[in-house]
Design a protein around this motif. Structure first.
Motif, short mmCIF file in Angstrom:
data_model
loop_
_atom_site.label_atom_id
_atom_site.label_comp_id
_atom_site.label_asym_id
_atom_site.label_seq_id
_atom_site.Cartn_x
_atom_site.Cartn_y
_atom_site.Cartn_z
N MET A 40 30.67 42.66 40.73
CA MET A 40 29.84 43.85 40.57
C MET A 40 28.89 44.02 41.76
SD MET A 40 27.47 44.77 37.27
CE MET A 40 26.63 46.35 37.11
N TRP A 41 28.35 42.91 42.24
CA TRP A 41 27.47 42.93 43.42
C TRP A 41 28.22 43.46 44.64
CZ3 TRP A 41 28.39 39.39 47.57
CH2 TRP A 41 27.43 39.41 48.59
N GLN A 42 29.43 42.96 44.88
CA GLN A 42 30.22 43.44 46.01
C GLN A 42 30.49 44.93 45.91
OE1 GLN A 42 33.42 40.54 45.40
NE2 GLN A 42 33.02 39.70 47.43
N CYS A 272 43.83 37.53 36.54
CA CYS A 272 43.75 38.62 35.56
C CYS A 272 42.36 38.68 34.93
CB CYS A 272 44.82 38.46 34.49
SG CYS A 272 46.49 38.25 35.13
N SER A 273 41.38 38.12 35.65
CA SER A 273 39.99 38.10 35.19
C SER A 273 39.11 39.00 36.04
CB SER A 273 39.43 36.67 35.24
OG SER A 273 40.19 35.79 34.46
N HIS A 274 39.21 38.83 37.36
CA HIS A 274 38.40 39.64 38.27
C HIS A 274 39.03 41.01 38.47
CE1 HIS A 274 37.38 35.41 39.11
NE2 HIS A 274 36.15 35.89 39.22
N TRP A 275 38.37 41.84 39.28
CA TRP A 275 38.79 43.23 39.40
C TRP A 275 38.96 43.64 40.85
CZ3 TRP A 275 40.22 45.24 34.91
CH2 TRP A 275 39.71 44.66 33.75
N CYS A 276 39.95 44.49 41.09
CA CYS A 276 40.14 45.05 42.42
C CYS A 276 38.97 45.97 42.76
CB CYS A 276 41.44 45.86 42.48
SG CYS A 276 42.95 44.91 42.19
N LEU A 277 38.72 46.09 44.06
CA LEU A 277 37.73 47.05 44.56
C LEU A 277 38.39 47.93 45.60
CD1 LEU A 277 34.57 44.77 44.99
CD2 LEU A 277 35.09 46.34 43.12
N PRO A 278 38.18 49.26 45.51
CA PRO A 278 37.48 49.98 44.45
C PRO A 278 38.14 49.74 43.09
CG PRO A 278 37.95 51.42 46.31
CD PRO A 278 38.75 50.18 46.51
N GLY A 279 37.34 49.86 42.04
CA GLY A 279 37.90 49.61 40.72
C GLY A 279 36.85 49.59 39.63
#
Length: 302
Positions: A40-42, A272-279
């Motif tokens: 979220m910070w990134q 399958c825990s973290h999220w791609c950015l943008p996203g």
């Protein structure tokens, strides 16, 4: 950190980045928690940096360029004299001997880094699913008492109670706004992380609500603790909306593979825990922005 992100980033109507920076002028916004809060910070750093004309005036305080190696980062926005920071504190409470044991009754030693921040966004939950916390055998401690066995949800609630007591006692709410971001669901098909679970080749969100996960018990535990708090804490309950996006994880694409052997190994342990950015974390930050405006305190008043 943001170069590739900015090539495909589209400014959001829900988050006015320039307005965000103007309101944050002279302040510190700190994300405290596990790697999902780093996610979220990134996201927020990249959204805000995208709006700054001279990118050279946005930099990490220690001039670091890799952001998975240490537990503290501070991105300076020089034109606004503000910072967006991340403090790694996976459980919020104190780990002993490289997390061989967890003190449920003591806060992590990182509290000095964020106690006097202007905005603090907390989270914890991701690491509580790992082997030692989930089994709870000789792992949890309060005072001199080490529990031979303690269920993870009971331990989680006790840790949150310690966090809540610390916030009530030590945070100056005339200065600091406190936010708690809810649990981010995972989407491992079949099994869990490093056990064969998969989200590979997922290309669409969940459209049928019957396939959504049950409401996370961790969030029910947090809500019970929050009801007992004196402090005005903003709760970003992102669990349900995030659960729809089984297609939004890095999966096997979280890094570059140099050999076929590396690729095969990578496919056995997808992220399958973290999220791609943008996203997805961009949406969390849109909600953060809206919540700060809605609360209307200090520079966030209409």
């Amino acid at each position: 950190m943001c170069t590739q992100y900015e090539l495909i980033f589209f400014p959001s109507d829900s988050l006015n980045a320039t307005d965000f920076l103007v309101r944050l002028k002279g302040q510190r916004l700190i994300f405290v928690g596990d790697s999902l809060n780093r996610n979220m910070w990134q996201s927020l750093v990249c959204i805000l940096r995208h709006s700054v004309e001279n990118k050279d005036r946005v930099y990490e305080a220690a001039r670091r360029r890799k952001f998975k190696l240490t537990g503290y980062y501070s991105i300076i926005f020089e034109d606004y004299k503000c910072s967006i920071e991340y403090v790694r504190s996976t459980y919020l409470v104190r780990g002993l001997h490289d997390d061989e044991r967890l003190r449920l009754d003591l806060m992590d030693e990182t509290t000095k880094a964020y106690r006097e921040a202007d905005i603090v966004v907390f989270n914890t939950g991701h690491w509580w699913t790992h082997e030692k916390p989930s089994k709870g055998v000789d792992y949890y401690q309060e005072g001199d008492n080490v529990y031979p066995l303690l269920k993870v949800m009971e331990a989680y609630k006790r840790a949150l109670t310690t966090w809540a007591s610390w916030v009530d006692k030590y945070i100056n709410f005339n200065r600091t706004q406190v936010v708690f971001r809810g649990y981010s669901p995972t989407h491992y098909r079949g099994r869990q992380w490093k056990s064969g679970g998969q989200c590979y080749k997922e290309t669409e969100p969940i459209f049928n609500e019957t396939f959504l996960s049950k409401y996370p018990p961790k969030m029910r535990a947090f809500e019970e603790v929050m009801e007992q708090m004196k402090a005005p804490v903003t709760y970003l309950n992102i669990s349900r909306l995030t659960d729809y996006r089984k297609d939004g994880h890095p999966s096997v694409y979280r890094k570059t593979y140099n050999t076929v052997r590396e690729q095969i190994a990578g496919e056995k342990s997808p992220d399958c825990s973290h999220w791609c950015l943008p996203g997805i974390p961009d949406t969390w930050n849109e909600l953060l922005y809206a919540s700060l405006l809605l609360n209307g305190r200090g520079s966030w008043m209409p």
